[in-house]
Enzyme design. Sequence first.
Site, PDB file in Angstrom:
ATOM      1  N   HIS A 130      -2.340  10.144  -6.218  1.00 20.36           N
ATOM      2  CA  HIS A 130      -2.045   8.875  -5.537  1.00 20.36           C
ATOM      3  C   HIS A 130      -1.393   7.926  -6.537  1.00 20.36           C
ATOM      4  O   HIS A 130      -0.186   7.981  -6.765  1.00 20.36           O
ATOM      5  CB  HIS A 130      -3.361   8.343  -4.956  1.00 20.36           C
ATOM      6  CG  HIS A 130      -3.239   7.215  -3.973  1.00 20.36           C
ATOM      7  ND1 HIS A 130      -2.048   6.688  -3.565  1.00 20.36           N
ATOM      8  CD2 HIS A 130      -4.208   6.498  -3.311  1.00 20.36           C
ATOM      9  CE1 HIS A 130      -2.275   5.708  -2.690  1.00 20.36           C
ATOM     10  NE2 HIS A 130      -3.579   5.576  -2.531  1.00 20.36           N
TER      11      HIS A 130
ATOM     12  N   ASP B 285       6.792   6.150  -7.585  1.00 21.67           N
ATOM     13  CA  ASP B 285       6.261   6.228  -8.934  1.00 21.67           C
ATOM     14  C   ASP B 285       7.210   6.891  -9.923  1.00 21.67           C
ATOM     15  O   ASP B 285       7.021   6.779 -11.130  1.00 21.67           O
ATOM     16  CB  ASP B 285       4.928   6.981  -8.940  1.00 21.67           C
ATOM     17  CG  ASP B 285       3.815   6.118  -8.393  1.00 21.67           C
ATOM     18  OD1 ASP B 285       3.967   4.892  -8.439  1.00 21.67           O
ATOM     19  OD2 ASP B 285       2.812   6.669  -7.921  1.00 21.67           O
TER      20      ASP B 285
ATOM     21  N   HIS C 253       5.560  13.476  -1.162  1.00 19.79           N
ATOM     22  CA  HIS C 253       4.783  12.415  -0.526  1.00 19.79           C
ATOM     23  C   HIS C 253       4.237  12.957   0.779  1.00 19.79           C
ATOM     24  O   HIS C 253       4.925  13.706   1.469  1.00 19.79           O
ATOM     25  CB  HIS C 253       5.684  11.191  -0.267  1.00 19.79           C
ATOM     26  CG  HIS C 253       4.915   9.953   0.019  1.00 19.79           C
ATOM     27  ND1 HIS C 253       4.429   9.659   1.269  1.00 19.79           N
ATOM     28  CD2 HIS C 253       4.532   8.938  -0.799  1.00 19.79           C
ATOM     29  CE1 HIS C 253       3.788   8.511   1.212  1.00 19.79           C
ATOM     30  NE2 HIS C 253       3.823   8.042  -0.031  1.00 19.79           N
TER      31      HIS C 253
HETATM   32  N1  ACO Z   1       6.340  19.420  -7.111  1.00 19.45           N
HETATM   33  C1  ACO Z   1       6.420  20.701  -6.692  1.00 19.45           C
HETATM   34  N2  ACO Z   1       5.969  21.109  -5.495  1.00 19.45           N
HETATM   35  C2  ACO Z   1       5.417  20.190  -4.694  1.00 19.45           C
HETATM   36  C3  ACO Z   1       5.317  18.841  -5.059  1.00 19.45           C
HETATM   37  C4  ACO Z   1       5.816  18.465  -6.338  1.00 19.45           C
HETATM   38  N3  ACO Z   1       5.739  17.213  -6.764  1.00 19.45           N
HETATM   39  N4  ACO Z   1       4.734  18.159  -4.064  1.00 19.45           N
HETATM   40  C5  ACO Z   1       4.462  19.030  -3.096  1.00 19.45           C
HETATM   41  N5  ACO Z   1       4.874  20.270  -3.476  1.00 19.45           N
HETATM   42  C6  ACO Z   1       4.758  21.510  -2.690  1.00 19.45           C
HETATM   43  C7  ACO Z   1       3.359  22.069  -2.833  1.00 19.45           C
HETATM   44  O1  ACO Z   1       3.248  22.954  -3.946  1.00 19.45           O
HETATM   45  C8  ACO Z   1       3.195  22.783  -1.516  1.00 19.45           C
HETATM   46  O2  ACO Z   1       3.867  23.993  -1.566  1.00 19.45           O
HETATM   47  P1  ACO Z   1       3.276  25.300  -0.818  1.00 19.45           P
HETATM   48  O3  ACO Z   1       3.240  24.914   0.649  1.00 19.45           O
HETATM   49  O4  ACO Z   1       4.269  26.369  -1.155  1.00 19.45           O
HETATM   50  O5  ACO Z   1       1.906  25.516  -1.377  1.00 19.45           O
HETATM   51  C9  ACO Z   1       3.941  21.879  -0.537  1.00 19.45           C
HETATM   52  O6  ACO Z   1       4.900  21.170  -1.324  1.00 19.45           O
HETATM   53  C10 ACO Z   1       3.036  20.893   0.179  1.00 19.45           C
HETATM   54  O7  ACO Z   1       2.205  20.275  -0.770  1.00 19.45           O
HETATM   55  P2  ACO Z   1       0.903  19.444  -0.373  1.00 19.45           P
HETATM   56  O8  ACO Z   1       0.120  19.084  -1.603  1.00 19.45           O
HETATM   57  O9  ACO Z   1       0.175  20.135   0.730  1.00 19.45           O
HETATM   58  O10 ACO Z   1       1.584  18.168   0.271  1.00 19.45           O
HETATM   59  P3  ACO Z   1       0.952  16.781   0.416  1.00 19.45           P
HETATM   60  O11 ACO Z   1       1.746  16.093   1.424  1.00 19.45           O
HETATM   61  O12 ACO Z   1      -0.512  16.828   0.623  1.00 19.45           O
HETATM   62  O13 ACO Z   1       1.207  16.188  -1.073  1.00 19.45           O
HETATM   63  C11 ACO Z   1       1.397  14.785  -2.917  1.00 19.45           C
HETATM   64  C12 ACO Z   1       1.588  14.944  -1.401  1.00 19.45           C
HETATM   65  C13 ACO Z   1      -0.087  14.931  -3.294  1.00 19.45           C
HETATM   66  C14 ACO Z   1       1.855  13.392  -3.305  1.00 19.45           C
HETATM   67  C15 ACO Z   1       2.225  15.864  -3.649  1.00 19.45           C
HETATM   68  O14 ACO Z   1       3.572  15.778  -3.266  1.00 19.45           O
HETATM   69  C16 ACO Z   1       2.104  15.771  -5.173  1.00 19.45           C
HETATM   70  O15 ACO Z   1       1.150  16.291  -5.750  1.00 19.45           O
HETATM   71  N6  ACO Z   1       3.087  15.107  -5.856  1.00 19.45           N
HETATM   72  C17 ACO Z   1       3.038  14.932  -7.268  1.00 19.45           C
HETATM   73  C18 ACO Z   1       2.183  13.731  -7.625  1.00 19.45           C
HETATM   74  C19 ACO Z   1       2.833  12.417  -7.215  1.00 19.45           C
HETATM   75  O16 ACO Z   1       3.995  12.156  -7.474  1.00 19.45           O
HETATM   76  N7  ACO Z   1       2.016  11.539  -6.578  1.00 19.45           N
HETATM   77  C20 ACO Z   1       2.471  10.215  -6.138  1.00 19.45           C
HETATM   78  C21 ACO Z   1       2.536  10.107  -4.669  1.00 19.45           C
HETATM   79  S1  ACO Z   1       3.290   8.611  -4.161  1.00 19.45           S
HETATM   80  C22 ACO Z   1       2.052   7.464  -4.168  1.00 19.45           C
HETATM   81  O17 ACO Z   1       0.904   7.717  -4.117  1.00 19.45           O
HETATM   82  C23 ACO Z   1       2.510   6.056  -4.237  1.00 19.45           C
END
Ligand code: ACO
Length: 380
Positions: A224, A316, A263
């Site tokens: 987050h 971010d 996201h």
């Molecule tokens: N890099 C690589 N792959 C990613 C990323 C990423 N940053 N984000 C999502 N994916 C992929 C996952 O590996 C997954 O792949 P799969 O289906 O083959 O297993 C797919 O996309 C879905 O991922 P989830 O975690 O289920 O998606 P969710 O919507 O729950 O995730 C999250 C959102 C937690 C923000 C995720 O994108 C992440 O971890 N990002 C990196 C951390 C980040 O930047 N956080 C800030 C968010 S913005 C904020 O809070 C203001």
Amino acid sequence: MAETEKVQLRRGLRDVYIDRTQISFIDGKAGKLLYRGYNIHDLAESCSFEEIVYLLLHGTLPTKVQLAELDALLKQGRKLPKEIVETIRITKNAHSMDVLRTAISALSAFDSDITDNSPEATLRKGIRLTAAASSIVTTHARIRDGKEPLEPNPELGHAANFLYMLSGEVPHPEDAALMDKDFVLHAEHGINASSFAARVTASTNADLHCAVTAGVAVLKGPAHGGAAESVMHMVNEIGTSDNVPTYIRDTLKGGGRIVGFGHRVYKTTDPRAVHLREDAKRLGERKGQPDLIAILEAVNEAMEPYCRKGICQNVDFWSGAIYHLLGIPTDLFISIFAMGRVPGWTAQVLEQFSNNILLRPLLTYEGEHDLPFVPIDKRS
Ligand code: ACO
């Protein structure tokens, strides 16, 4: 029959609507964000953070008189009780977010409205907490660096005063304007994890200090609010823009994630990132550090194929670079996000209180049933 056959399980509450709102609208496919009906692009370009605080808490943009009244209240709220400064000294070795969470919680002992959950009292507390959060973060940053905390500067607006209380210097107007815009962009974002935590807290009729304390706790996680800090660690690990393609390939191949991308709601570029990208570029040039921006641009370029699949840059990705270029220590990045989000959490709590219902979902049980009980002296 297993319970899973009877229920529709929505892990992570993905795509679940829990209530109606009039605070913000997000279209994740179009990359659109509105606060109280106004487009974030207009607000980011034309409004101060103080105007956004008014907009979120009252539902309308302020007149000059209303803004001046709010500004005076925010300035009054900057002064921390000496006991809170002492609490910060005692906990100075903890992470900035842990100190912020603890001090916000402790402020409940000094707020005359603490037992009053009326809209008027909650609004007053929200304004005081918005102001106090900035003083908590800066007071802690100075104490842990062996410096004395500074008194707030009543001549300065919220963002400029934050930079002043951190460094002891009145900031360059462009730096203050950037910080101000960053607070505007972080002020509210629907029912994200921390706002959900704040609403769950309010749903039990607990007070705003409890809800904001819960919001800060939940925001701390790297999925987050922690991403801006992680982006700077990633930049340091990458070193130079030439290393970017290898870093991206190896990280993704190893099952890792590229921080600052992806996201839960946005499946295109986060509209907040659009502003910060241009600002970060200009700031990088002004501060003589274009290399940092070059690395981020190279990461963005290498991630283009993933953005086409919906994993795009989020707010971010650029905010970390901006804080770094403004000379802010990396471990304060999440706290800056939290400071900006206090009005959003307050608006969510006000809305929850206005039509309250206990937020209490269910878990589907998959464990054993009716096991024979064995007394402790018979267990092996
Ligand atoms: N890099 C690589 N792959 C990613 C990323 C990423 N940053 N984000 C999502 N994916 C992929 C996952 O590996 C997954 O792949 P799969 O289906 O083959 O297993 C797919 O996309 C879905 O991922 P989830 O975690 O289920 O998606 P969710 O919507 O729950 O995730 C999250 C959102 C937690 C923000 C995720 O994108 C992440 O971890 N990002 C990196 C951390 C980040 O930047 N956080 C800030 C968010 S913005 C904020 O809070 C203001």
